[in-house]
Design a protein around this motif. Structure first.
Motif, PDB file in Angstrom:
ATOM      1  N   ALA A 167       0.830  -1.205   0.000  1.00  0.00           N
ATOM      2  CA  ALA A 167       0.000   0.000   0.000  1.00  0.00           C
ATOM      3  C   ALA A 167       0.865   1.254   0.000  1.00  0.00           C
ATOM      4  CB  ALA A 167      -0.925  -0.013   1.212  1.00  0.00           C
ATOM      5  N   LYS A 168       1.928   1.236   0.770  1.00  0.00           N
ATOM      6  CA  LYS A 168       2.834   2.386   0.818  1.00  0.00           C
ATOM      7  C   LYS A 168       3.447   2.651  -0.546  1.00  0.00           C
ATOM      8  CE  LYS A 168       6.791   4.174   3.416  1.00  0.00           C
ATOM      9  NZ  LYS A 168       7.773   3.871   4.503  1.00  0.00           N
ATOM     10  N   LEU A 169       3.824   1.572  -1.221  1.00  0.00           N
ATOM     11  CA  LEU A 169       4.383   1.694  -2.565  1.00  0.00           C
ATOM     12  C   LEU A 169       3.345   2.234  -3.542  1.00  0.00           C
ATOM     13  CD1 LEU A 169       6.802   1.075  -4.469  1.00  0.00           C
ATOM     14  CD2 LEU A 169       5.819  -1.203  -4.788  1.00  0.00           C
ATOM     15  N   ALA A 170       2.119   1.721  -3.446  1.00  0.00           N
ATOM     16  CA  ALA A 170       1.051   2.119  -4.364  1.00  0.00           C
ATOM     17  C   ALA A 170       0.703   3.599  -4.231  1.00  0.00           C
ATOM     18  CB  ALA A 170      -0.192   1.278  -4.112  1.00  0.00           C
ATOM     19  N   LYS A 171       0.847   4.145  -3.046  1.00  0.00           N
ATOM     20  CA  LYS A 171       0.491   5.541  -2.807  1.00  0.00           C
ATOM     21  C   LYS A 171       1.558   6.526  -3.263  1.00  0.00           C
ATOM     22  CE  LYS A 171      -0.602   4.503   1.529  1.00  0.00           C
ATOM     23  NZ  LYS A 171      -1.001   4.678   2.958  1.00  0.00           N
ATOM     24  N   LYS A 172       2.790   6.028  -3.476  1.00  0.00           N
ATOM     25  CA  LYS A 172       3.892   6.951  -3.758  1.00  0.00           C
ATOM     26  C   LYS A 172       4.580   6.729  -5.102  1.00  0.00           C
ATOM     27  CE  LYS A 172       5.008   7.890   1.083  1.00  0.00           C
ATOM     28  NZ  LYS A 172       6.075   7.896   2.111  1.00  0.00           N
ATOM     29  N   SER A 173       4.627   5.469  -5.546  1.00  0.00           N
ATOM     30  CA  SER A 173       5.394   5.187  -6.755  1.00  0.00           C
ATOM     31  C   SER A 173       4.667   5.674  -8.015  1.00  0.00           C
ATOM     32  CB  SER A 173       5.636   3.680  -6.864  1.00  0.00           C
ATOM     33  OG  SER A 173       6.318   3.373  -8.065  1.00  0.00           O
ATOM     34  N   PRO A 174       5.393   6.242  -8.986  1.00  0.00           N
ATOM     35  CA  PRO A 174       4.766   6.656 -10.236  1.00  0.00           C
ATOM     36  C   PRO A 174       4.618   5.515 -11.240  1.00  0.00           C
ATOM     37  CG  PRO A 174       7.080   7.248 -10.263  1.00  0.00           C
ATOM     38  CD  PRO A 174       6.813   6.652  -8.906  1.00  0.00           C
ATOM     39  N   TYR A 228      -6.540   6.720  -3.429  1.00  0.00           N
ATOM     40  CA  TYR A 228      -5.904   7.978  -3.025  1.00  0.00           C
ATOM     41  C   TYR A 228      -5.763   8.954  -4.200  1.00  0.00           C
ATOM     42  CZ  TYR A 228      -4.814   5.692   1.360  1.00  0.00           C
ATOM     43  OH  TYR A 228      -4.915   5.043   2.570  1.00  0.00           O
ATOM     44  N   ASP A 229      -6.471   8.648  -5.300  1.00  0.00           N
ATOM     45  CA  ASP A 229      -6.383   9.481  -6.507  1.00  0.00           C
ATOM     46  C   ASP A 229      -4.942   9.673  -6.955  1.00  0.00           C
ATOM     47  OD1 ASP A 229      -9.167   9.932  -6.749  1.00  0.00           O
ATOM     48  OD2 ASP A 229      -9.083  11.488  -5.208  1.00  0.00           O
ATOM     49  N   HIS A 230      -4.177   8.623  -6.789  1.00  0.00           N
ATOM     50  CA  HIS A 230      -2.771   8.659  -7.209  1.00  0.00           C
ATOM     51  C   HIS A 230      -2.635   7.976  -8.566  1.00  0.00           C
ATOM     52  CE1 HIS A 230       1.563   8.409  -7.184  1.00  0.00           C
ATOM     53  NE2 HIS A 230       1.528   7.073  -7.196  1.00  0.00           N
ATOM     54  N   LYS A 231      -2.058   8.661  -9.510  1.00  0.00           N
ATOM     55  CA  LYS A 231      -1.873   8.089 -10.844  1.00  0.00           C
ATOM     56  C   LYS A 231      -0.589   7.267 -10.871  1.00  0.00           C
ATOM     57  CE  LYS A 231      -4.419  11.639 -13.382  1.00  0.00           C
ATOM     58  NZ  LYS A 231      -4.378  12.635 -14.486  1.00  0.00           N
ATOM     59  N   ILE A 232      -0.729   6.067 -11.393  1.00  0.00           N
ATOM     60  CA  ILE A 232       0.420   5.168 -11.467  1.00  0.00           C
ATOM     61  C   ILE A 232       0.446   4.509 -12.845  1.00  0.00           C
ATOM     62  CG2 ILE A 232      -0.854   3.230 -10.440  1.00  0.00           C
ATOM     63  CD1 ILE A 232       1.780   2.503  -8.971  1.00  0.00           C
ATOM     64  N   PHE A 233       1.590   4.521 -13.482  1.00  0.00           N
ATOM     65  CA  PHE A 233       1.764   3.958 -14.816  1.00  0.00           C
ATOM     66  C   PHE A 233       2.172   2.501 -14.685  1.00  0.00           C
ATOM     67  CE2 PHE A 233       4.718   3.499 -18.596  1.00  0.00           C
ATOM     68  CZ  PHE A 233       3.693   3.258 -19.497  1.00  0.00           C
ATOM     69  N   MET A 234       1.498   1.618 -15.440  1.00  0.00           N
ATOM     70  CA  MET A 234       1.747   0.190 -15.323  1.00  0.00           C
ATOM     71  C   MET A 234       2.118  -0.422 -16.674  1.00  0.00           C
ATOM     72  SD  MET A 234      -0.836  -1.343 -12.501  1.00  0.00           S
ATOM     73  CE  MET A 234      -0.473  -1.013 -10.783  1.00  0.00           C
ATOM     74  N   PRO A 235       3.376  -0.364 -17.034  1.00  0.00           N
ATOM     75  CA  PRO A 235       3.816  -0.938 -18.311  1.00  0.00           C
ATOM     76  C   PRO A 235       4.073  -2.440 -18.212  1.00  0.00           C
ATOM     77  CG  PRO A 235       5.677   0.045 -17.198  1.00  0.00           C
ATOM     78  CD  PRO A 235       4.474   0.302 -16.318  1.00  0.00           C
TER      79      PRO A 235
END
Length: 290
Positions: A167-174, A228-235
């Motif tokens: 969860a910590k990673l999901a909230k911060k990593s791009p 958390y409305d955090h955008k994360i790119f998943m290639p």
């Protein structure tokens, strides 16, 4: 019908969560809890209880050989000692929180478990749980039911272990790899409902509860990020590299496969899988945030 339950492991995550669940949803289940550290618990009178929910134990995995004896003392010997006292004092049911870990992990990092899979722990944590199961089965009788629950990774509000790290990673990593994998997981709300049903029906046997759907690690990360409305790119471009690195334990832990056949988790047509993955993530993260 009222039942009295004694939870061992006063500060355990499952024990505390089940107490909260019953106070809100199961007024007929009266809960007490006790610490079984030290010897004071041995003088407690068990005769008024219908079920012992044994949550006490060492819940984390360790490769430290200095801790091996402690794992067996707590996870095996203490479990059998509590159950022996419970049987002698007329308790009708003993529910043991074991673990999926008793099946071990395939060296490839891809572990599929079905009804024919034989437990084969690959560390002393898993073996201490399995040895407790074997000891408990010797105590079972018509008047003393043994229910062994082998959950996969449990997550929810206040959970410990791998989920908070993810969860910590999901909230911060791009960025996070979109790697296809399959894992059994169990939301605490679904587990608490499952436990309540086993207790109310005084059931015995080995149980393998899990969520209704499997979890892909990248999907869970995405759902947490969305909370958390955090955008994360998943290639998917990293997947070739991940495949080459599967010998590393950290890669197996994050992207490996470890799952039960869904048929193992069906429970007498009793619906305990109330929350799906998206609902469970929203509830977990929304409550934690507030």
């Amino acid at each position: 019908m009222t039942k009295r339950i004694l939870i061992t492991g006063k500060n355990s995550y499952v024990g505390q969560s089940f107490t909260d669940y019953c106070s809100e949803n199961e007024p007929g289940l009266i809960i007490d809890s006790v610490s079984v550290r030290g010897d004071e618990w041995q003088s407690l009178d068990f005769t008024s209880y219908d079920t012992i929910l044994h949550c006490a134990g060492i819940a984390h995995n360790s490769s430290d050989s200095n801790l091996e004896d402690l794992y067996y003392q707590v996870n095996r010997d203490l479990t059998i000692a509590v159950a022996t006292k419970a049987k002698a004092e007329g308790v009708k049911q003993f529910l043991f929180m074991s673990s999926m870990i008793v099946f071990g992990n395939h060296p490839s990092g891809k572990t599929y478990i079905n009804a024919g899979t034989v437990p084969n722990p690959d560390n002393f944590y898993g073996d201490s749980k399995l040895q407790a199961e074997i000891g408990l089965e010797k105590l079972q009788s018509e008047d003393f039911k043994i229910a062994i629950v082998r959950p996969p990774m449990i997550y929810g509000k206040g959970s410990k272990g791998n989920y908070p790290l993810l969860a910590k990673l999901a909230k911060k990593s791009p960025i996070f790899p979109n790697y296809p994998n399959k894992r059994s997981m169990l939301y605490i709300g679904n587990l608490c409902r499952f436990i309540s049903l086993v207790i109310k029906h005084n059931d015995a046997g080995k149980f393998h509860p899990q969520n209704a759907e499997y979890v892909q690690t990248s999907e869970m990360v995405m759902l947490i990020a969305e909370a958390y409305d955090h955008k994360i790119f998943m290639p998917k471009s990293f997947n070739f590299i991940i495949n080459k690195m599967f010998r590393l334990n950290i890669i197996k832990k994050v992207f490996g496969e470890l799952y039960y056949d869904q048929e193992m988790s069906r429970y007498k047509n009793r619906d305990y899988q109330k929350f799906d993955l998206k609902q469970s993530i929203i509830l977990t993260e929304a409550v934690n945030e507030g």
